[in-house]
Write a protein that holds these residues in place. Structure first.
Motif, mmCIF file in Angstrom:
data_model
loop_
_atom_site.group_PDB
_atom_site.id
_atom_site.type_symbol
_atom_site.label_atom_id
_atom_site.label_comp_id
_atom_site.label_asym_id
_atom_site.label_seq_id
_atom_site.Cartn_x
_atom_site.Cartn_y
_atom_site.Cartn_z
ATOM 1 N N PHE A 105 17.355 49.970 52.152
ATOM 2 C CA PHE A 105 15.979 50.115 51.682
ATOM 3 C C PHE A 105 15.526 48.870 50.924
ATOM 4 C CE2 PHE A 105 16.147 54.448 52.927
ATOM 5 C CZ PHE A 105 14.839 54.875 52.994
ATOM 6 N N HIS A 106 16.432 48.231 50.177
ATOM 7 C CA HIS A 106 16.061 47.004 49.469
ATOM 8 C C HIS A 106 15.619 45.932 50.459
ATOM 9 C CE1 HIS A 106 16.293 43.667 46.611
ATOM 10 N NE2 HIS A 106 16.986 43.024 47.543
ATOM 11 N N TYR A 107 16.385 45.766 51.549
ATOM 12 C CA TYR A 107 16.050 44.727 52.512
ATOM 13 C C TYR A 107 14.767 45.066 53.262
ATOM 14 C CZ TYR A 107 20.677 42.747 51.664
ATOM 15 O OH TYR A 107 21.767 42.181 51.085
ATOM 16 N N TYR A 108 14.581 46.339 53.638
ATOM 17 C CA TYR A 108 13.345 46.699 54.344
ATOM 18 C C TYR A 108 12.114 46.494 53.451
ATOM 19 C CZ TYR A 108 15.901 48.685 58.292
ATOM 20 O OH TYR A 108 16.695 48.855 59.389
ATOM 21 N N LEU A 109 12.236 46.805 52.177
ATOM 22 C CA LEU A 109 11.115 46.569 51.261
ATOM 23 C C LEU A 109 10.854 45.083 51.083
ATOM 24 C CD1 LEU A 109 11.884 49.308 48.587
ATOM 25 C CD2 LEU A 109 9.970 49.270 50.180
ATOM 26 N N ARG A 110 11.890 44.246 51.111
ATOM 27 C CA ARG A 110 11.696 42.794 51.038
ATOM 28 C C ARG A 110 10.975 42.290 52.281
ATOM 29 N NH1 ARG A 110 11.164 39.524 49.215
ATOM 30 N NH2 ARG A 110 12.739 37.887 49.305
ATOM 31 N N VAL A 111 11.267 42.926 53.444
ATOM 32 C CA VAL A 111 10.527 42.563 54.667
ATOM 33 C C VAL A 111 9.047 42.873 54.495
ATOM 34 C CG1 VAL A 111 10.207 43.151 57.095
ATOM 35 C CG2 VAL A 111 12.507 42.815 56.198
ATOM 36 N N LEU A 112 8.743 44.066 53.952
ATOM 37 C CA LEU A 112 7.344 44.445 53.766
ATOM 38 C C LEU A 112 6.659 43.595 52.697
ATOM 39 C CD1 LEU A 112 7.597 48.340 54.018
ATOM 40 C CD2 LEU A 112 6.909 46.697 55.770
ATOM 41 N N ASP A 113 7.428 43.046 51.750
ATOM 42 C CA ASP A 113 6.831 42.117 50.796
ATOM 43 C C ASP A 113 6.308 40.879 51.506
ATOM 44 O OD1 ASP A 113 7.351 43.785 48.697
ATOM 45 O OD2 ASP A 113 9.222 42.795 48.115
ATOM 46 N N GLN A 114 7.033 40.424 52.542
ATOM 47 C CA GLN A 114 6.609 39.234 53.286
ATOM 48 C C GLN A 114 5.619 39.573 54.395
ATOM 49 O OE1 GLN A 114 9.739 36.545 54.509
ATOM 50 N NE2 GLN A 114 11.110 37.193 52.851
ATOM 51 N N GLU A 115 5.871 40.709 55.074
ATOM 52 C CA GLU A 115 4.977 41.133 56.156
ATOM 53 C C GLU A 115 4.642 42.606 55.960
ATOM 54 O OE1 GLU A 115 6.643 40.345 59.971
ATOM 55 O OE2 GLU A 115 6.777 38.167 59.668
ATOM 56 N N PRO A 116 3.579 42.918 55.239
ATOM 57 C CA PRO A 116 3.262 44.319 54.933
ATOM 58 C C PRO A 116 3.090 45.201 56.160
ATOM 59 C CG PRO A 116 1.985 42.831 53.554
ATOM 60 C CD PRO A 116 2.654 41.974 54.576
ATOM 61 N N ARG A 117 2.763 44.633 57.328
ATOM 62 C CA ARG A 117 2.537 45.430 58.529
ATOM 63 C C ARG A 117 3.706 45.349 59.509
ATOM 64 N NH1 ARG A 117 -2.595 47.277 58.959
ATOM 65 N NH2 ARG A 117 -4.149 46.392 57.536
ATOM 66 N N ASN A 118 4.878 44.982 59.049
ATOM 67 C CA ASN A 118 6.035 44.883 59.930
ATOM 68 C C ASN A 118 6.438 46.281 60.392
ATOM 69 O OD1 ASN A 118 9.102 44.816 60.496
ATOM 70 N ND2 ASN A 118 8.511 42.662 60.508
ATOM 71 N N SER A 119 6.258 46.545 61.697
ATOM 72 C CA SER A 119 6.489 47.901 62.215
ATOM 73 C C SER A 119 7.955 48.281 62.197
ATOM 74 C CB SER A 119 5.946 47.997 63.641
ATOM 75 O OG SER A 119 6.589 47.050 64.486
ATOM 76 N N ALA A 120 8.859 47.318 62.400
ATOM 77 C CA ALA A 120 10.289 47.648 62.403
ATOM 78 C C ALA A 120 10.729 48.204 61.055
ATOM 79 C CB ALA A 120 11.104 46.407 62.761
ATOM 80 N N ALA A 121 10.291 47.556 59.966
ATOM 81 C CA ALA A 121 10.655 48.025 58.632
ATOM 82 C C ALA A 121 9.986 49.364 58.323
ATOM 83 C CB ALA A 121 10.267 46.981 57.588
ATOM 84 N N GLN A 122 8.718 49.511 58.724
ATOM 85 C CA GLN A 122 8.014 50.757 58.436
ATOM 86 C C GLN A 122 8.669 51.949 59.149
ATOM 87 O OE1 GLN A 122 4.058 49.764 59.707
ATOM 88 N NE2 GLN A 122 3.462 48.900 57.722
ATOM 89 N N VAL A 123 8.999 51.791 60.427
ATOM 90 C CA VAL A 123 9.620 52.882 61.183
ATOM 91 C C VAL A 123 11.004 53.207 60.629
ATOM 92 C CG1 VAL A 123 10.533 53.540 63.444
ATOM 93 C CG2 VAL A 123 8.311 52.405 63.278
ATOM 94 N N ALA A 124 11.772 52.167 60.281
ATOM 95 C CA ALA A 124 13.113 52.394 59.741
ATOM 96 C C ALA A 124 13.054 53.175 58.434
ATOM 97 C CB ALA A 124 13.819 51.057 59.531
ATOM 98 N N ILE A 125 12.111 52.850 57.561
ATOM 99 C CA ILE A 125 11.987 53.562 56.285
ATOM 100 C C ILE A 125 11.650 55.033 56.511
ATOM 101 C CG2 ILE A 125 10.497 53.769 54.250
ATOM 102 C CD1 ILE A 125 10.490 50.740 54.076
ATOM 103 N N LEU A 126 10.727 55.307 57.443
ATOM 104 C CA LEU A 126 10.359 56.697 57.730
ATOM 105 C C LEU A 126 11.544 57.475 58.290
ATOM 106 C CD1 LEU A 126 6.805 56.269 59.308
ATOM 107 C CD2 LEU A 126 7.365 57.176 57.060
ATOM 108 N N GLU A 127 12.331 56.852 59.171
ATOM 109 C CA GLU A 127 13.451 57.553 59.784
ATOM 110 C C GLU A 127 14.600 57.764 58.794
ATOM 111 O OE1 GLU A 127 14.481 55.207 63.168
ATOM 112 O OE2 GLU A 127 12.903 56.043 64.438
ATOM 113 N N LEU A 128 14.821 56.831 57.889
ATOM 114 C CA LEU A 128 15.955 56.912 56.978
ATOM 115 C C LEU A 128 15.640 57.664 55.686
ATOM 116 C CD1 LEU A 128 17.333 53.264 57.315
ATOM 117 C CD2 LEU A 128 18.266 55.333 58.351
ATOM 118 N N MET A 129 14.360 57.932 55.409
ATOM 119 C CA MET A 129 13.988 58.531 54.131
ATOM 120 C C MET A 129 14.651 59.900 53.899
ATOM 121 S SD MET A 129 12.430 58.261 51.274
ATOM 122 C CE MET A 129 11.351 56.848 51.494
ATOM 123 N N PRO A 130 14.679 60.844 54.878
ATOM 124 C CA PRO A 130 15.349 62.132 54.602
ATOM 125 C C PRO A 130 16.827 61.972 54.257
ATOM 126 C CG PRO A 130 13.935 62.291 56.542
ATOM 127 C CD PRO A 130 14.005 60.837 56.198
#
Length: 339
Positions: A105-130
């Motif tokens: 989650f730390h790395y995916y959030l760092r991706v969104l810090d650089q690219e807020p619309r990065n779909s790979a990070a957004q989808v991964a966060i939604l799938e891993l959140m539960p």
């Protein structure tokens, strides 16, 4: 194809130029007049491409400072692709929320810090959140409150308005409070037991008081003349009975400290209400022991939270004949979502 071959030939030429110059210099030092070197169109060694090759072979001394910064903050200079690769490795190694600064989650959030619309990070966060929420619940159950606080804070950065994360955050607070209250109750019971033991030891060490000397009997009085026999019978009125001894002090148990149960996240998500009826023992110290579920509606939804909360309750024990006694009691705990 032609452009790649040209780049390869240029790279070889840049590497061979210093070698040729060195050989010619050695040959000139071997004796005799050095042969003149023919003029050539070779560009000087300070060419931009040559500088790039030199940098690739031998890094500049100034890179030491940047390496220190990178060591202190490993992902500061990482690109989006590098961050996504690091996140994938963390997922494969089950490092979703820990350790701090080196998890998926730390790395995916760092991706969104650089690219807020990065779909790979957004989808991964939604799938891993539960799954990450389940890991956080395990940290709470294990009483690893510092790690649980860090995990909740990390996940709330990804989903700030999540009701489940708000519930997990409240659960950490409730568990901490219950543990503190339980520790305080146990400390009070321990101090009371130590005081009773010290008092009993002091009483045993104190010698009993010496018996008082018997009083000297007074001189015998002269024997009176015998009284004449009675001329009437005794009174026929009944004699009043002796006053009954005062009854011993008795009192029922009383609740001193109550801890409200936490609402299970599953029931909160599904909007489930219910109740749990519990049977338990109140010890002579006022603690709760041997908690068992008698009935519940619905079953196995609220049982664990109800038992956990009731175990932290504190009572004033029941008194019989002036002494505290253990008592079996029942209590129903309601779980309701306020409208």
């Amino acid at each position: 194809m032609f452009e790649r071959d040209s780049i390869f030939l240029e790279f070889r030429r840049l590497l061979l130029v210093p070698t040729v110059v060195a050989l010619l210099t050695v040959a000139g030092c071997g004796g005799g007049d050095p042969e003149p070197v023919a003029a050539t169109d070779t560009p000087p060694a300070t060419d931009a491409s040559a500088t790039d090759v030199a940098d690739a072979i031998e890094p500049a001394a100034d890179d030491a400072g940047s390496e220190d910064v990178a060591a202190a903050q490993p992902d500061v200079a990482m690109s989006v692709d590098e961050l996504l690769s690091a996140a994938s490795s963390a997922v494969a190694e089950n490092r979703l929320i820990a350790p701090a600064g080196n998890n998926a989650f730390h790395y995916y959030l760092r991706v969104l810090d650089q690219e807020p619309r990065n779909s790979a990070a957004q989808v991964a966060i939604l799938e891993l959140m539960p799954l990450a929420q389940g890991m956080t619940e395990q940290l709470i159950e294990a009483r690893s409150y510092d790690e649980a606080d860090q995990a909740v804070a990390l996940l709330k950065r990804a989903q700030p308005s999540s009701v489940v994360l708000a519930t997990l955050e409240q659960r950490v607070i409730s568990y901490k409070r219950a543990d503190d209250q339980r520790a305080q109750a146990e400390e009070r019971a321990r101090l009371a037991e130590e005081a009773r033991a010290a008092s009993a030891a002091q009483a045993a060490a104190t010698p009993p008081p010496a018996p008082a000397p018997a009083p000297t009997p007074p001189p015998a009085a002269p024997t009176p003349a015998p009284a004449p026999p009675p001329t009437q019978v005794a009174s026929t009125q009944p004699v009043a009975p002796a006053a009954p001894p005062p009854s011993q002090q008795n009192s029922n148990f009383e609740l001193v400290t109550r801890v409200n149960p936490s609402y299970p996240s599953r029931a909160l998500r599904q909007q489930i209400s219910g109740w749990v009826e519990l049977e338990f023992t109140i010890t002579v110290a006022g603690d709760v022991r041997d908690v068992s579920v008698v009935d519940a509606e619905p079953r196995r939804i609220f049982d664990r939270e109800a038992v956990r909360a009731l175990e932290a309750w504190k009572f004033k024990p029941k008194i019989e004949n002036g002494q505290p006694v253990a008592t079996v009691a029942r209590q129903r705990l309601e779980f309701s979502l306020g409208n």
